[in-house]
Design a protein around this motif. Structure first.
Motif, PDB file in Angstrom:
ATOM      1  N   VAL A  85      47.664 -22.333 -16.048  1.00 56.55           N
ATOM      2  CA  VAL A  85      46.420 -23.088 -15.845  1.00 56.55           C
ATOM      3  C   VAL A  85      45.488 -22.851 -17.023  1.00 56.55           C
ATOM      4  O   VAL A  85      45.251 -21.698 -17.411  1.00 56.55           O
ATOM      5  CB  VAL A  85      45.714 -22.667 -14.538  1.00 56.55           C
ATOM      6  CG1 VAL A  85      44.471 -23.518 -14.307  1.00 56.55           C
ATOM      7  CG2 VAL A  85      46.660 -22.757 -13.352  1.00 56.55           C
ATOM      8  N   VAL A 121      39.185 -24.157  -9.605  1.00 53.08           N
ATOM      9  CA  VAL A 121      40.117 -23.658  -8.587  1.00 53.08           C
ATOM     10  C   VAL A 121      40.561 -24.792  -7.676  1.00 53.08           C
ATOM     11  O   VAL A 121      41.761 -24.947  -7.380  1.00 53.08           O
ATOM     12  CB  VAL A 121      39.470 -22.524  -7.767  1.00 53.08           C
ATOM     13  CG1 VAL A 121      40.342 -22.170  -6.560  1.00 53.08           C
ATOM     14  CG2 VAL A 121      39.253 -21.288  -8.636  1.00 53.08           C
ATOM     15  N   THR A 124      42.928 -27.176  -9.459  1.00 54.14           N
ATOM     16  CA  THR A 124      44.241 -26.555  -9.617  1.00 54.14           C
ATOM     17  C   THR A 124      45.002 -26.561  -8.296  1.00 54.14           C
ATOM     18  O   THR A 124      46.193 -26.888  -8.249  1.00 54.14           O
ATOM     19  CB  THR A 124      44.088 -25.108 -10.120  1.00 54.14           C
ATOM     20  OG1 THR A 124      43.388 -25.118 -11.371  1.00 54.14           O
ATOM     21  CG2 THR A 124      45.445 -24.449 -10.302  1.00 54.14           C
ATOM     22  N   ARG A 125      44.313 -26.198  -7.203  1.00 51.24           N
ATOM     23  CA  ARG A 125      44.966 -26.202  -5.893  1.00 51.24           C
ATOM     24  C   ARG A 125      45.496 -27.599  -5.558  1.00 51.24           C
ATOM     25  O   ARG A 125      46.639 -27.746  -5.080  1.00 51.24           O
ATOM     26  CB  ARG A 125      43.987 -25.749  -4.809  1.00 51.24           C
ATOM     27  CG  ARG A 125      44.634 -25.715  -3.418  1.00 51.24           C
ATOM     28  CD  ARG A 125      43.614 -25.661  -2.296  1.00 51.24           C
ATOM     29  NE  ARG A 125      42.945 -24.377  -2.218  1.00 51.24           N
ATOM     30  CZ  ARG A 125      41.649 -24.173  -2.429  1.00 51.24           C
ATOM     31  NH1 ARG A 125      40.868 -25.207  -2.765  1.00 51.24           N
ATOM     32  NH2 ARG A 125      41.107 -22.976  -2.311  1.00 51.24           N
ATOM     33  N   LEU A 146      46.360 -17.679 -16.185  1.00 57.32           N
ATOM     34  CA  LEU A 146      45.162 -18.435 -16.538  1.00 57.32           C
ATOM     35  C   LEU A 146      44.833 -18.225 -18.010  1.00 57.32           C
ATOM     36  O   LEU A 146      44.652 -17.084 -18.456  1.00 57.32           O
ATOM     37  CB  LEU A 146      43.974 -17.981 -15.689  1.00 57.32           C
ATOM     38  CG  LEU A 146      44.196 -17.848 -14.184  1.00 57.32           C
ATOM     39  CD1 LEU A 146      42.936 -17.302 -13.521  1.00 57.32           C
ATOM     40  CD2 LEU A 146      44.593 -19.189 -13.576  1.00 57.32           C
ATOM     41  N   PHE A 176      41.622 -17.791  -7.837  1.00 51.46           N
ATOM     42  CA  PHE A 176      42.855 -18.538  -8.107  1.00 51.46           C
ATOM     43  C   PHE A 176      44.011 -17.950  -7.308  1.00 51.46           C
ATOM     44  O   PHE A 176      44.849 -18.682  -6.761  1.00 51.46           O
ATOM     45  CB  PHE A 176      43.179 -18.520  -9.605  1.00 51.46           C
ATOM     46  CG  PHE A 176      42.475 -19.573 -10.403  1.00 51.46           C
ATOM     47  CD1 PHE A 176      42.977 -20.859 -10.487  1.00 51.46           C
ATOM     48  CD2 PHE A 176      41.304 -19.284 -11.085  1.00 51.46           C
ATOM     49  CE1 PHE A 176      42.341 -21.845 -11.229  1.00 51.46           C
ATOM     50  CE2 PHE A 176      40.645 -20.252 -11.831  1.00 51.46           C
ATOM     51  CZ  PHE A 176      41.165 -21.537 -11.903  1.00 51.46           C
ATOM     52  N   THR A 184      48.382 -13.382  -9.824  1.00 49.73           N
ATOM     53  CA  THR A 184      47.691 -14.130 -10.874  1.00 49.73           C
ATOM     54  C   THR A 184      47.175 -13.191 -11.948  1.00 49.73           C
ATOM     55  O   THR A 184      46.683 -12.102 -11.658  1.00 49.73           O
ATOM     56  CB  THR A 184      46.523 -14.932 -10.273  1.00 49.73           C
ATOM     57  OG1 THR A 184      47.030 -15.808  -9.261  1.00 49.73           O
ATOM     58  CG2 THR A 184      45.812 -15.766 -11.331  1.00 49.73           C
TER      59      THR A 184
END
Length: 391
Positions: A85, A121, A124-125, A146, A176, A184
């Motif tokens: 990400v 966030v 991205t989800r 990230l 995240f 993560t």
């Protein structure tokens, strides 16, 4: 017990060495792995067998005609993946990256305004949920990485300052991780880009190299010194964008004037092209089709400003190569030989005469590959961790 423990540690190291070689340099024949490692052919066979049992490598016929038993090719399993990400001021980019640096998918979700941490966030989800069917088809998801355009403490996941995003003193890893339900990690985007280019790209094979990346968030970079990334005392090395190259220049958000990232700037390039947003690929296409005098003048001005910074870095680091990513790579291409010639000419004592100035080889996939590399670090050091993660 002591001897068994020592044997197990040696086995772990050998497994890591074979997986690491297949990941970074593969596919490789068993013969090549034997030569590279100094281990016996039978030991390599046993290690490859164990890694194949963990679904971390697989073998194919090398296709080479030879006398005796064929030596199959050992591949890192690109179906073992990480989510990557990269939030930026104009987009959140999400990718699926496999072992060996294989980018399976890259999705750039363009934003209308600078995303907050919560918005990044949520974007991205949503993207990952849209990829759920595809993700279910992979062998293993190792975690999420990230790539953050700012000062990041990689050990804690804290962003000290991401000025263009407006993020300050925040934990980016926890939200995240909660949203994705995956282990993560986070690090500075340019630091990750340096690592990716030094393994899979234009800086591979150099023990002394510099990498600079230019994006909508500014300019950052990293250095490879004696084959190792230079991190600095607190992990923040590589803020090349705040090198002053014109003391009477444009004010910078850091409080000074004429920083590299204010004089060499994506927004200025977009302005002369009448574009609001563009990634590196779109910018290059726009410059190649524009042909106007204002665009040519801006490319020349920014190229000359960049040459000052690169010459200073040559004086300080004495690199073998300088690799330019993002819109800096576009400048290098658009300016012809102007930048490389300046770097050869301007450093003291002829230090620039043998420095190669190259464009990043990984293009728009660069930061995704770098973010995935941060995720794969634990797996590459301890391949058997995948057994625990899958339990």
């Amino acid at each position: 017990m002591v001897e068994r423990s020592g044997t197990e540690e040696l086995r772990r190291r050998n497994l890591a060495a074979v997986l690491g070689a297949a990941h970074r340099h593969g596919p490789l024949t068993r013969a090549a792995l034997t030569s590279r490692s100094g281990l016996t052919r039978s030991t390599i066979g046993a290690l490859v067998g164990e890694l194949a049992g963990l679904d971390l490598v697989y073998e194919t016929d090398s296709g080479a005609a030879r006398v005796g038993r064929p030596s199959p090719l050992v591949h890192a399993n690109e179906r073992v993946v990480a989510l990557a990400v990269n939030p930026d001021v104009d987009a959140v980019t999400v990718g699926i990256v496999g072992l060996g640096g294989k980018v399976h998918r890259r999705i750039r979700y363009q934003t209308q305004a600078i995303p907050s941490l919560t918005e990044a966030v949520n974007i991205t989800r949503a993207v990952v949920e849209g990829l759920s069917v595809e993700l279910a088809g992979f062998d293993h998801i190792a975690g999420a990485g990230l790539a953050i355009p700012g000062l990041v403490n990689a050990a804690s996941g804290q962003v000290r300052l991401a000025p263009h995003l407006g993020w300050s003193d925040v934990d980016v890893v926890e939200p995240f991780q909660r949203a994705l339900d995956l282990p993560t990690v986070a690090a500075n985007d340019a630091t990750l880009g340096t690592q990716a280019e030094s393994i899979f790209g234009a800086a591979a094979g150099y023990d002394h190299a510099l990498y600079l990346n230019g994006s909508a968030s500014g300019i950052g970079g990293g250095a490879i010194v004696n084959g190792m990334p230079l991190t600095g005392a607190s992990g923040y090395a590589g803020e090349f964008g705040h090198m002053v190259i014109r003391p009477d220049g444009t004010p910078c958000h850091c409080g000074r004037r004429g920083c590299l990232e204010t004089e060499v700037n994506l927004e200025r390039l977009l302005g002369v092209l009448n574009l609001e947003q563009a990634d590196a690929d779109q910018l290059e296409e726009a410059l190649s089709s524009d042909g106007s005098l204002p665009a040519a003048r801006e490319v020349r001005r920014q190229t000359d400003m960049l040459s000052i910074a690169l010459s200073n870095l040559v004086n300080a680091f004495n690199p073998q190569a300088i690799v330019l990513g993002g819109f800096l790579g576009v400048l290098l291409a658009a300016g012809g030989n102007r930048l490389a010639e300046a770097v050869r000419r301007e450093p003291v004592g002829g230090l620039g005469s043998e420095v190669r100035v190259e464009r990043a080889a990984l293009g728009s996939e660069l930061l995704l590959v770098g973010a995935a590399e941060a995720v794969f670090a634990e797996l590459l050091a301890e391949p058997r961790v995948i057994r625990r993660a899958s339990a």
